[in-house]
Design an enzyme around this catalytic site. Sequence first.
Site, PDB file in Angstrom:
ATOM      1  N   SER A  19       0.843  -1.167   0.000  1.00 38.78           N
ATOM      2  CA  SER A  19       0.000   0.000   0.000  1.00 38.78           C
ATOM      3  C   SER A  19       0.889   1.231   0.000  1.00 38.78           C
ATOM      4  O   SER A  19       2.073   1.134  -0.342  1.00 38.78           O
ATOM      5  CB  SER A  19      -0.942  -0.027   1.208  1.00 38.78           C
ATOM      6  OG  SER A  19      -2.029   0.847   0.980  1.00 38.78           O
ATOM      7  N   HIS A  43       1.236  15.813   0.015  1.00 37.41           N
ATOM      8  CA  HIS A  43       1.441  16.878  -0.964  1.00 37.41           C
ATOM      9  C   HIS A  43       1.102  18.201  -0.277  1.00 37.41           C
ATOM     10  O   HIS A  43       0.187  18.264   0.553  1.00 37.41           O
ATOM     11  CB  HIS A  43       0.552  16.697  -2.197  1.00 37.41           C
ATOM     12  CG  HIS A  43       0.724  15.390  -2.882  1.00 37.41           C
ATOM     13  ND1 HIS A  43       1.824  15.095  -3.669  1.00 37.41           N
ATOM     14  CD2 HIS A  43      -0.044  14.273  -2.878  1.00 37.41           C
ATOM     15  CE1 HIS A  43       1.705  13.870  -4.129  1.00 37.41           C
ATOM     16  NE2 HIS A  43       0.589  13.343  -3.661  1.00 37.41           N
ATOM     17  N   CYS A  47      -3.969  -2.161   3.852  1.00 33.61           N
ATOM     18  CA  CYS A  47      -4.807  -3.330   3.639  1.00 33.61           C
ATOM     19  C   CYS A  47      -4.610  -4.290   4.802  1.00 33.61           C
ATOM     20  O   CYS A  47      -3.627  -4.212   5.533  1.00 33.61           O
ATOM     21  CB  CYS A  47      -4.489  -4.013   2.314  1.00 33.61           C
ATOM     22  SG  CYS A  47      -2.755  -4.410   2.080  1.00 33.61           S
TER      23      CYS A  47
END
Length: 256
Positions: A106, A111, A134
Site C-alpha cells: 500500500s 502533498h 490493507c
Amino acid sequence: MEKIRLYGFNNLTKSLSFNIYDVCYAKTPREQRDYIAYIDEQYNSERLTSILLHVVDMIGAKVLSISRQDYEPQGASVTLLIAEGSMVPSPAPEEGETILAHLDKSHVTVHTYPEYHPDTCLATFRVDIDVATCGEITPLSTLDYLIGSFDSDIITMDYRVRGFTRDVEGKKLFMDHRITSIQDYIDRRTLRKYDAVDINMYSANLFHTKMLIKEVDLQNYLFNTDVYELPPQTRLAITDSLRREMIEIFSGQNVY
C-alpha cells in the site's frame, strides 16, 4: 479488544485522507519573505518524510521505497510504498507446483499546496496526507500525531473501508473494527480546541470529520511582528480577516 479470527488473508482496504490548512497574515515584503522561510522549514520534503516514516512505524508497516521532491518557490511531495509485516521472499516453486500470493503493498503520500492572496494579505498552506492500508492495519491511530505535527487551523478527514473479508465460518465481514466517528480516535484535549462536525454514511463505511480552531491568537499568525505594535483597530481587522478565511475554508463556500 478481542480480535476477530479471520479465514486466510484480510482483504479489507482502509484509506485515511487527512487535510490541514495553515492560515497566516503576511502584508509587507519582509513578512512575505518570512512566510516563505517558514514554509521551507516546516513543509520541506525532508521533514515531511520524517513524519511519514513515523506514521508507517506507528501502524506497524514496512517501508519498501521512498520518493520525494521539493518545488520552487514552495511546496513538496513525498510518497512511501509500504507493506504489512516483513517482506520475506517465498521459496521458488518446484516444477508443477502452484503458489498463490496476495499483494499486500500500500502507500502513504503527502502533498503541499501554498497559496497567497495579495488583496487580503492572507497566506494559506494546505497539506494533504493519504494513508492507504490493507489487512488488519488501520491508520486512525496516527491522527493525534498528525494533528500535533502541523499548525492546523482547519482539518478535514475522510476514512473509508472497502472490500470484504471472511471469518472462519465463511461469513463476509465488511468491517473488522468498531467505529462510529473519526473523533473517537482523537484525544479529547485536542478536540476541545476545535469545533468539529461529522458527516458519516455507515451503510457505505464512509466517515467524514472536519474541525475548525476555536481560538485565534493573533500573535501566532504574524511574522516577526509583535501584536502590540499594531493599533487596536488593525488587530481587530486582521483577526476578523483571518476568521473569515477560516470559516469559508471550513464551510467549503464563499460566505462573506
